[in-house]
Design an enzyme around this catalytic site. Structure first.
Site, short mmCIF file in Angstrom:
data_model
loop_
_atom_site.label_atom_id
_atom_site.label_comp_id
_atom_site.label_asym_id
_atom_site.label_seq_id
_atom_site.Cartn_x
_atom_site.Cartn_y
_atom_site.Cartn_z
N ASN A 1 19.48 118.71 -34.97
CA ASN A 1 20.11 118.86 -33.65
C ASN A 1 21.54 119.39 -33.80
OD1 ASN A 1 18.48 117.89 -31.20
ND2 ASN A 1 17.98 116.38 -32.76
N HIS B 1 17.30 111.39 -27.29
CA HIS B 1 16.37 110.34 -27.73
C HIS B 1 14.95 110.92 -27.69
CE1 HIS B 1 14.86 106.29 -28.36
NE2 HIS B 1 13.97 106.53 -27.42
N VAL C 1 11.36 120.30 -31.76
CA VAL C 1 11.56 121.69 -31.29
C VAL C 1 12.14 121.67 -29.87
CG1 VAL C 1 10.34 123.79 -30.57
CG2 VAL C 1 9.76 122.68 -32.75
C1 GRF Z 1 15.44 113.28 -33.83
O1 GRF Z 1 14.15 113.02 -33.36
C2 GRF Z 1 16.43 112.60 -32.91
O2 GRF Z 1 16.01 112.58 -31.57
C3 GRF Z 1 16.43 111.24 -33.48
O3 GRF Z 1 16.56 111.49 -34.86
C4 GRF Z 1 15.71 112.59 -35.17
C5 GRF Z 1 16.32 113.48 -36.22
O4 GRF Z 1 17.38 114.16 -35.66
N1 GRF Z 1 17.49 110.43 -32.95
P1 GRF Z 1 18.22 115.26 -36.52
O5 GRF Z 1 17.20 116.20 -37.16
O6 GRF Z 1 19.01 114.52 -37.56
O7 GRF Z 1 19.07 115.96 -35.51
#
Ligand code: GRF
Length: 193
Positions: free
Chosen positions: A22, A114, A177
């Site tokens: 993210n 989330h 995604v």
């Molecule tokens: C994602 O599903 C996020 O929603 C959750 O942790 C997962 C990994 O997020 N909180 P990222 O790849 O570290 O951004």
């Protein structure tokens, strides 16, 4: 929603704990001319978070804090955020719970993404729980952060259909995604652009 007064990019800190996918999509978003945010700082609770490599690559200041001593480090984090004039915190794969004291003291906006259609499946293991309950849909939610876990006002959500032979890993991939698309859209909505 927050009015973006005078088109100055909002100085943003991203909080991560892991892969930082993210974070990667938010960095890409922040570089767009029309983006309402610049990413000025990255905070992690995990020194091994792969996402910290992105800080280096994109020349963004970063700091790892030991959240086991949350009450001790809270003021340190707030001081760093203040020093960098941070107005927006985006929690992105961040696995620690910020205290009520921190949320109250930070005068900007805090958002979180989330991996479920809140208010369903707050907390952890969202995909496994959705599958165990034979849900037809799952998805992701961007919401304002308040002192109650995954309970702040919802900004945007995206539904994802659960296929017949879905596994928690395949569902996590599909939802992720959509998370990468949803977070920038939610930030644009918050700044009412
Ligand atoms: C994602 O599903 C996020 O929603 C959750 O942790 C997962 C990994 O997020 N909180 P990222 O790849 O570290 O951004």
């Amino acid at each position: 929603m927050v009015k973006l007064i005078g088109y100055k990019k909002k100085k943003t800190a991203i909080f991560i704990s892991g892969a930082g996918s993210n974070l990667k999509s938010l960095i890409k978003f922040s570089k767009k001319k029309k983006s309402p945010i610049s990413i000025n700082f990255i905070v992690s609770d995990n020194p091994k978070a792969k996402g910290l490599m992105l800080a280096k690559k994109n020349k963004i200041k970063k700091k790892v804090f030991n959240f086991k001593k949350i009450h001790k480090i809270e003021n340190q984090i707030l001081a760093v955020l203040k020093k960098h004039e941070i107005e927006l915190i985006c929690l992105a794969g961040f696995m620690k719970i910020l205290s009520k004291n921190f949320i109250t003291k930070f005068k900007g906006i805090i958002l979180n993404i989330h991996p479920s259609l809140l208010p369903k499946y707050k907390g952890l293991n969202t995909h496994k729980r959705a599958l165990n309950n034979n849900e037809k849909y799952s998805g992701c939610t961007v919401h304002f952060v308040n002192s109650k876990l995954d309970s702040g006002r919802i900004i945007l959500q995206k539904k994802v259909k659960i296929s017949k032979n879905e596994t928690k890993d395949s569902l996590a991939k599909k939802v992720l995604v959509q998370e990468h698309r949803l977070y920038p859209k939610a930030i644009i909505k918050v700044f009412n652009l």
